[in-house]
Write a protein that holds these residues in place. Structure first.
Motif, short mmCIF file in Angstrom:
data_model
loop_
_atom_site.label_atom_id
_atom_site.label_comp_id
_atom_site.label_asym_id
_atom_site.label_seq_id
_atom_site.Cartn_x
_atom_site.Cartn_y
_atom_site.Cartn_z
N GLY A 33 19.14 28.38 -10.62
CA GLY A 33 18.63 29.83 -10.65
C GLY A 33 17.83 30.29 -9.37
N GLU A 34 18.11 31.54 -9.12
CA GLU A 34 17.14 31.93 -7.89
C GLU A 34 15.64 31.90 -8.31
OE1 GLU A 34 18.39 33.07 -4.34
OE2 GLU A 34 19.14 31.36 -5.27
N PRO A 35 14.62 31.44 -7.28
CA PRO A 35 14.89 31.47 -5.66
C PRO A 35 15.29 30.17 -5.03
CG PRO A 35 12.60 31.25 -5.95
CD PRO A 35 13.22 31.55 -7.16
N TRP A 36 15.62 29.15 -5.89
CA TRP A 36 15.74 27.81 -5.52
C TRP A 36 16.89 27.48 -4.68
CZ3 TRP A 36 11.00 26.32 -5.56
CH2 TRP A 36 10.21 26.74 -6.35
N GLY A 83 18.44 38.41 -18.73
CA GLY A 83 19.20 38.59 -17.53
C GLY A 83 20.48 37.96 -17.70
N LEU A 84 21.44 38.38 -16.91
CA LEU A 84 22.86 38.00 -16.85
C LEU A 84 22.92 37.21 -15.56
CD1 LEU A 84 24.96 40.92 -18.61
CD2 LEU A 84 23.98 38.82 -19.79
N ASN A 85 23.98 36.33 -15.12
CA ASN A 85 24.14 35.73 -14.08
C ASN A 85 22.83 35.36 -13.51
OD1 ASN A 85 27.25 37.55 -14.24
ND2 ASN A 85 26.89 35.34 -14.37
N GLY A 86 22.81 35.44 -11.97
CA GLY A 86 21.86 35.34 -11.17
C GLY A 86 21.74 33.71 -10.77
N PHE A 109 24.93 40.37 -8.53
CA PHE A 109 24.73 38.79 -8.67
C PHE A 109 23.65 38.53 -9.63
CE2 PHE A 109 21.57 35.89 -6.75
CZ PHE A 109 22.16 34.66 -6.87
N MET A 110 22.68 39.31 -9.86
CA MET A 110 21.41 39.44 -10.67
C MET A 110 21.45 40.56 -11.59
SD MET A 110 17.76 38.30 -10.54
CE MET A 110 18.03 36.72 -10.36
#
Length: 398
Positions: A182-185, A86-89, A289-290
């Motif tokens: 990173g998400e979801p944190w 994945g990129l970004n996020g 975003f992700m």
């Protein structure tokens, strides 16, 4: 049919989705694989499990694969990255106190304006930011932004390491003033009322490389067929992940205790490009975003590895070395990606490197298979990175 086992280490993050989906939605089984997923709490544990043979591959922060190949902090072990997960996020989240000081608004603000306000706050007290590992894109993205707005990392602010799982706790305890995780944190910190999201890392480097599938190079060489089957399974999972009709199913799956152990709504927001910036606020939409799958997002561009190496040199006080730069770029393995997906419907870029950060508008690019379009990929400061002139790029930085 006897399935070939593959053990993959991961951290509970939304961008661990592809190996989880490959296991749970049958994409691995269709390739004759049985994926066993091993959950850890720190990137160091994921890396060590991989290096000592407790796992075959890992969901890993991209710079850590490069640092491992270069022998940073430990003996060097050649690594292979045949697939980008994945990129970004990621996001930069401030404590509520710091958010009030810099007067964060109700939308994702301009990185320069937020940086100017943060510089004032940093002049009144010593701020501390948490990142997930020294060798992480989170660390390099945060430092790139801070330096670009005139805040000197390690001089004006401190940067420490915290596990993503405990980042919200660190904010709540006042141990850090901000986090880049990173998400979801980030969303969990916001929903708990202990933080507010200031920036998405996509605002710092749009299309910036994030998590990768990493393995020891000797593992890739010993069983290339198994690696190819795993790449195909992950590619099918990526196609599934980006389908609008699967997002709720995916969020519910990832939220389970054995995977992220997180609220399904926070996971769903991340994978649908919606970000709740402050407690109780309506989520705002930030496209891409992700970023998974489209525009050959899973392709391991060697130029992205080269940029990560440039930041390692910049921030760790090591000299630029042509040999190290070649090792870093060579850790990303587009040859394995192409070999696995040749003859499929996957888009295969014709080049293995590109000018990073130069696209202000979508553009067509050369491909050996399929039709490749690349979208905007700019850095927030307008710079571009030429992987053929890393030394010159480093000299140009503030």
């Amino acid at each position: 049919m006897t399935l070939t086992p593959v053990r993959i280490g991961f951290l509970p993050l939304v961008d661990a989705a592809l190996p989880i989906l490959a296991r749970e939605r049958g994409f691995a089984e269709a390739e004759g694989l049985a994926i066993d997923l091993v959950r850890d709490a720190t990137w160091a544990a994921v890396r060590d499990r991989l290096l000592y043979g407790h796992s075959d591959a890992a969901h890993l922060v991209a710079p850590l694969a490069i640092a491992t190949a270069l022998g940073r902090d430990r003996p060097a072990v050649p690594m292979a990255v045949p697939f980008v997960l994945g990129l970004n996020g990621n996001a930069v989240t401030f404590s509520t106190r710091l958010a009030d000081e810099v007067e964060l608004g109700d939308t994702l603000g301009d990185p320069h304006a937020i940086g100017a306000a943060l510089k004032v706050a940093a002049g009144t007290r010593r701020l501390r930011f948490g990142v997930v590992h020294r060798h992480s894109s989170h660390n390099y993205m945060l430092r790139y932004w801070l330096a670009g707005v005139g805040i000197r990392p390690d001089t004006d602010v401190d940067i420490v390491v915290t596990s993503p799982l405990f980042a919200a706790d660190a904010l709540a305890a006042g141990d850090v003033d901000g986090i880049c995780v990173g998400e979801p944190w980030n969303s969990i910190a916001v929903d708990r009322g202990v933080g507010r999201i200031a920036l998405a890392t996509a605002q710092i480097w749009r299309r910036g490389v994030e998590k990768v599938l990493a393995m020891r190079a000797d593992t890739a060489e010993r069983d290339p067929d198994r690696v190819a089957r795993l790449i195909r399974a992950l590619h099918a999972a990526a196609e599934y992940f980006v389908r609008p009709d699967t997002v709720e199913d995916t969020a519910a799956l990832l939220a389970q205790p054995r995977y992220l152990d997180a609220p399904a709504d926070a996971v769903l927001r991340a994978i649908t490009d919606r970000i709740r910036l402050s407690p109780g606020a309506e989520p705002v939409r930030y496209p891409d975003f992700m970023f998974q799958h489209r525009e050959a997002a899973n392709f391991p561009w060697r130029s992205q590895a080269a940029w990560l190496y440039s930041q390692m040199v910049r921030w760790e006080g090591i000299a630029f070395d042509e040999g190290d730069a070649a090792v870093a770029a060579g850790t990303f393995r587009p040859d394995l990606y192409r070999a696995a997906l040749a003859g499929s419907g996957a888009v295969l870029p014709g080049a293995s490197s590109k000018l990073e950060g130069a696209l202000a508008e979508p553009i067509g690019a050369g491909a050996t298979q399929g039709r490749l379009m690349l979208g905007r990929d700019g850095f927030f400061d307008g710079r571009a990175f030429d992987p053929d002139d890393v030394a010159g790029y480093l000299r140009s930085l503030p």
